[in-house]
Enzyme design. Sequence first.
Site: not given
Ligand SMILES: *Cc1c(COP(=O)(O)O)cnc(C)c1O
Ligand code: SF4
Length: 398
Positions: A88-89, A92, A101, A105, A108, A110, A269, A306, A313
Amino acid sequence: MANRIRTTQQLLAAFPHVAGGADLTSVMAKYPMAITPYYASLIRRADSSDPIFQMCVPRSQELSDPPFLMPDPLEECHDMPVPGMVHRYPDRALVIATTMCSTYCRHCTRKRIAGTRETNITKRRLEQIAAYLTEHPQISDVIVSGGDPLTMSTEHLEMVLSRLRQVPSVQIIRIGTRVPVVLPMRITDELCAMLRKYHPIWINTHFNHPQELTPESIAACNRLSDAGVPLGNQSVLLRGVNDRPQIIEQLCRALVRNRVRPYYLYQCDLVRGVEHFRTPVSRGMEIMEYLRGRLSGLAIPMFVVDAPHGGGKIPVLPNYVVSQSPTHTVLRNYEGMLIAYPEPQDRCEGHSAMPQEECSPGVWELAAGAYSRIQPEKTVRHTRRRTCCPSNETAREY
Ligand SMILES: *Cc1c(COP(=O)(O)O)cnc(C)c1O
Ligand code: SF4
């Protein structure tokens, strides 16, 4: 891991007073449950007044489905040049190393992935990711996430880390994990010894409530810190769990005391199944307003939203810039003091109109340079200050 609470029967055996029933079964069919015996042992009251209970025991509200909630609100699936890797960035990338996991959670982000199948990254997929990283040397920071990568065997995780390290442009590797919180005994000396071979490794963990900082989880963090891994923390603001300024303050103080740097505080989110956890954005603002000035800057996380549609973010914080003129920026501090900061002289274009002789202090007068500050009366700090050092103000103050 083998003794995780995974079924309604196991849940009722551990907490006989939990309401079971059809609702719970259908929630669990959609969003699996797993709770480590250790994390379950942190529950003090088996009902929704307990923060740990809320974060790990399924509730029927997870089935509520307002139209603006999405399975993948961050649109990660659209930013996957290789399946299992989000780019995305510019610099990174995020690797989904596993869908497993130790504890799922309920909040979560995801939920669409975590626990629906429990699988680890294959060698073939890892090679595709490594090839993409090699072709995109601008990516210098790779986040190993999931799921929870520390649920993988040490050998499997080492396969991932060593392959990423073979890409010359990868400078730092970060691991996102909740294991120190929900399965701290997994942070073994053997794991730490493996991690330190691949430095620089950073770990971001996920404490949400001071009740999660137990002797066991603190010892796990210490083992990682002692292996030279800098630790950060990413919390999520959750209604009824940690959405009070005093709870976040306690959490952040405890984290810093244990060498964990509060990194992000996330707005929830827009994920399907988490509506009952969402707080208004203003709650995050209130908390940030409360923390600044009261706590060491080291203990203050950045509050971020986010953004939906893959916006990434976005930091949100109270406004500290009150006004500006070409000559002065007017700032406010946490006490409500207003301060005029003079801009560098050679870049000053002059204020539109210099103030008259007699004017009363206000924000415009600060921006014009007629006053240097407006000071609230009777703050503790101000009283202390005046008694020990006489002020040598050049501009007028109020
Ligand atoms: C959060 C995230 C990052 C890392 O972001 P930072 O602001 O550098 O911590 C990188 N890629 C994705 C897809 C993310 O969701
Ligand atoms: S937030 Fe989601 S991915 Fe992270 S530990 Fe909890 S269940 Fe697992």
